[in-house]
Design an enzyme around this catalytic site. Structure first.
Site, PDB file in Angstrom:
ATOM      1  CG  HIS A   1      -4.335  -0.332   5.836  1.00  0.00           C
ATOM      2  ND1 HIS A   1      -5.701  -0.158   5.784  1.00  0.00           N
ATOM      3  CD2 HIS A   1      -4.099  -1.523   5.219  1.00  0.00           C
ATOM      4  CE1 HIS A   1      -6.246  -1.192   5.170  1.00  0.00           C
ATOM      5  NE2 HIS A   1      -5.306  -2.042   4.825  1.00  0.00           N
TER       6      HIS A   1
ATOM      7  CD  GLU B   1     -13.285  10.596  25.747  1.00  0.00           C
ATOM      8  OE1 GLU B   1     -13.447  10.735  26.951  1.00  0.00           O
ATOM      9  OE2 GLU B   1     -12.370  11.155  25.115  1.00  0.00           O
TER      10      GLU B   1
ATOM     11  CG  HIS C   1      -9.238  -3.583   2.659  1.00  0.00           C
ATOM     12  ND1 HIS C   1      -8.572  -3.723   1.464  1.00  0.00           N
ATOM     13  CD2 HIS C   1      -8.271  -3.646   3.608  1.00  0.00           C
ATOM     14  CE1 HIS C   1      -7.287  -3.903   1.693  1.00  0.00           C
ATOM     15  NE2 HIS C   1      -7.083  -3.845   2.981  1.00  0.00           N
TER      16      HIS C   1
ATOM     17  CG  HIS D   1      -6.969  -5.738   7.568  1.00  0.00           C
ATOM     18  ND1 HIS D   1      -6.478  -6.842   6.927  1.00  0.00           N
ATOM     19  CD2 HIS D   1      -6.693  -4.686   6.755  1.00  0.00           C
ATOM     20  CE1 HIS D   1      -5.921  -6.480   5.768  1.00  0.00           C
ATOM     21  NE2 HIS D   1      -6.028  -5.173   5.652  1.00  0.00           N
TER      22      HIS D   1
ATOM     23  CD  GLU E   1      -2.921  -1.277   0.169  1.00  0.00           C
ATOM     24  OE1 GLU E   1      -2.949  -0.370  -0.692  1.00  0.00           O
ATOM     25  OE2 GLU E   1      -3.659  -2.270   0.141  1.00  0.00           O
TER      26      GLU E   1
HETATM   27  O1  2HA Z   1      -1.685  -7.044   3.201  1.00  0.00           O
HETATM   28  O2  2HA Z   1      -3.442  -4.777   4.390  1.00  0.00           O
HETATM   29  O3  2HA Z   1      -4.223  -3.710   2.135  1.00  0.00           O
HETATM   30  C1  2HA Z   1      -1.527  -5.731   3.547  1.00  0.00           C
HETATM   31  C2  2HA Z   1      -2.788  -5.040   3.417  1.00  0.00           C
HETATM   32  C3  2HA Z   1      -3.233  -4.656   2.073  1.00  0.00           C
HETATM   33 ZN    ZN Z   2      -5.361  -4.024   4.067  1.00  0.00          ZN
END
Ligand code: 2HA
Ligand code: ZN
Length: 272
Positions: A139, A169, A210, A141, A115
């Site tokens: 980032h 909050e 995602h 998940h 990414e």
């Molecule tokens: O595998 O999270 O978006 C890494 C990630 C791709």
């Molecule tokens: Zn991801």
């Protein structure tokens, strides 16, 4: 000075561990990047060993000459603290903002996060709009936020309002709200452009089905932002699991009172 002896490396590794403990980084899921300060990179100059230049896959002229600490593509957050030199790297951006080279880490080979275009385009926007203050892009998940992208309309206003309502909050922690990117193929320029557009306005961008991107000034604030939003989503998931309708909630006027008391400005677009 060795890279791994620096405060920024220790903070980065701790944050990766915290995300793993939260359960947001199954297998190689998620990625993290930090825009290194000039003084920090100067301090580790002797520990750097520049490799070949590679295409980033997008243009980030606003980041020319910058150095970033980033997770490696295909690397597991679970392993970061055990072997950081295998999982992480420092990259340098060239003068055109089109290429990068690895100057430290990934000792067994590899590339920076898949990414990278999204991370760098978000950094470019955030460096500009925050006057250089924002340095961390994360980032993750985030389980409950992802779950909500299956049952709520993929709309900035709906997600902002719902996340604000589920924990008092929230409007104080992310007063600008949250943006939502519809499902797109990850890992390329197109999703990077869509995400970085939202980062002009928000510090949080949700990728439908995602995960979530967060931006912040340092590791604590960025992790805390992700944690706060994800916890609010967890409360909404629990609430919806008990009943499809809320019996009571925080009202628009409550939000206006909160904004006054905490001296934050909440856009009327989310209060009607
Ligand atoms: O595998 O999270 O978006 C890494 C990630 C791709
Ligand atoms: Zn991801």
């Amino acid at each position: 000075m060795k890279v791994l002896d620096t405060g920024f490396a220790k903070g980065f590794i701790r944050m990766a561990d915290d995300g793993w403990i939260k359960g947001w980084h199954e297998r190689n899921g998620g990625n993290l990047s930090y825009r290194i300060k000039n003084t920090e990179i100067e301090a580790v100059e002797d520990d750097l060993c520049p490799g070949e230049w590679h295409e980033i896959g997008t243009d980030v002229p606003g980041l020319a000459g910058e150095f970033f600490f980033v997770t490696g593509s295909g690397k597991f957050f679970r392993n970061v603290s055990i072997d950081p030199e295998d999982s992480l790297c420092i990259i340098e951006i060239d003068d055109s903002g089109k290429k990068y080279r690895i100057v430290w880490g990934l000792k067994n080979g590899g590339r920076p996060t898949s990414e990278l275009p999204s991370h760098l385009m978000n950094h470019e926007v955030k460096k500009r709009v925050s006057g250089g203050k924002h340095r961390v892009i994360y980032h993750a998940h985030t389980t409950n936020i992802i779950a909500l992208t299956f049952v709520l309309p993929l709309d900035d206003k709906v997600f902002t309002r719902e996340l604000w309502e589920m924990a008092t909050e929230c409007p104080v922690v992310f007063p600008q709200g949250v943006g939502v990117v519809p499902w797109m193929v990850p890992g390329g320029k197109e999703i990077a452009v869509a995400t970085s557009k939202l980062m002009e306005k928000y510090d949080l961008a949700i990728w439908a089905h995602h995960g979530t991107f967060a931006s912040g000034e340092d590791f604590d604030l960025t992790f805390g932002l992700m944690h706060t939003a994800e916890k609010s989503a967890e409360i909404l998931v629990k609430t919806l699991s008990m009943s499809p309708k809320k019996l009571q909630t925080i009202t628009s006027d409550n939000f206006r009172d909160l904004a006054k008391a905490f001296n934050v400005s909440l856009s009327e677009e989310f209060l009607n």
